[in-house]
Scaffold this active site. Sequence first.
Site, short mmCIF file in Angstrom:
data_model
loop_
_atom_site.label_atom_id
_atom_site.label_comp_id
_atom_site.label_asym_id
_atom_site.label_seq_id
_atom_site.Cartn_x
_atom_site.Cartn_y
_atom_site.Cartn_z
N LYS A 1 2.51 -0.24 -2.31
CA LYS A 1 3.64 1.01 -2.18
C LYS A 1 3.54 1.04 -0.21
CE LYS A 1 1.47 4.61 -0.86
NZ LYS A 1 0.63 5.86 -1.28
N ASP B 1 4.70 7.10 -4.59
CA ASP B 1 3.47 7.59 -4.33
C ASP B 1 2.97 8.95 -5.01
OD1 ASP B 1 4.98 9.71 -3.63
OD2 ASP B 1 5.02 10.36 -2.03
#
Length: 260
Positions: A156, A174
């Site tokens: 991420k 997220d």
Amino acid sequence: MGFEYRRQMENPKRKVDQIHVSNNVSSKVRRVAGTSYTAAEIHEIFRRFSVQRPEPKGELEHVNPFTLLVAVVLSAQATDVGVNKATRALFKIADTPEKMLALGEEKVGDYIRTIGLWRNKAKNVITLSQTLINEYNSVVPDSRDELVKLPGVGRKTANVVLSMAFGQATMAVDTHIFRIGNRLGLAPGKTPEQVEDKLMKIIPAEYLYHAHHWLILHGRYTCKARKPECPACVIADICKAAEKTSEIPALLVPLPPQVF
């Protein structure tokens, strides 16, 4: 199939009638594999996001790729607002790997003490800085494979840096994007990687670069975790979330510029 979206206030009943017609038509069109939406619906979702936020931006403050990388590492299990408060002073005196390393773990910790897991994060920032100096000539790499080798950097974080620092179309999943992907049935998946993979496949190419920020901002300010603000949602008529409370989309107008 197209969607008519009037930018002037309309009779609410007429809107509902139009929605019923639209839904009846869409039910006859094949959905994109792995989602609850047709290709036309997906295109319309992101078209509306593009009108609402023509130039979306990430909300982590930074001055270069290195400070962006540090900010994203610090943002794990923390809010962007909290990270920004901590890094404003830090980045004024340490905006390169060399300066951060010279500052040292203890002093970095003093700056970020208000952020969750700050001790471990301070250690990661110092190790990260040392690795960049030793192995990358102090330059943040622009490939995911290299970024994830750095201390404290996962997929991420790498995707955020690739998007914001290097202009690559990525999908950093997220908590907001993971929630939206599953709640709306847009890209359901049990893991962030599954949601990322589906979103990258179904989002039209013309919208892919900004899609990451559109989805994050939509989840942060409209499709909230505890109580979605459906009356403020510009895709309420298309949304297929079971818990939505409105079938009438909010007026589609550009939002004021983001202020950090």
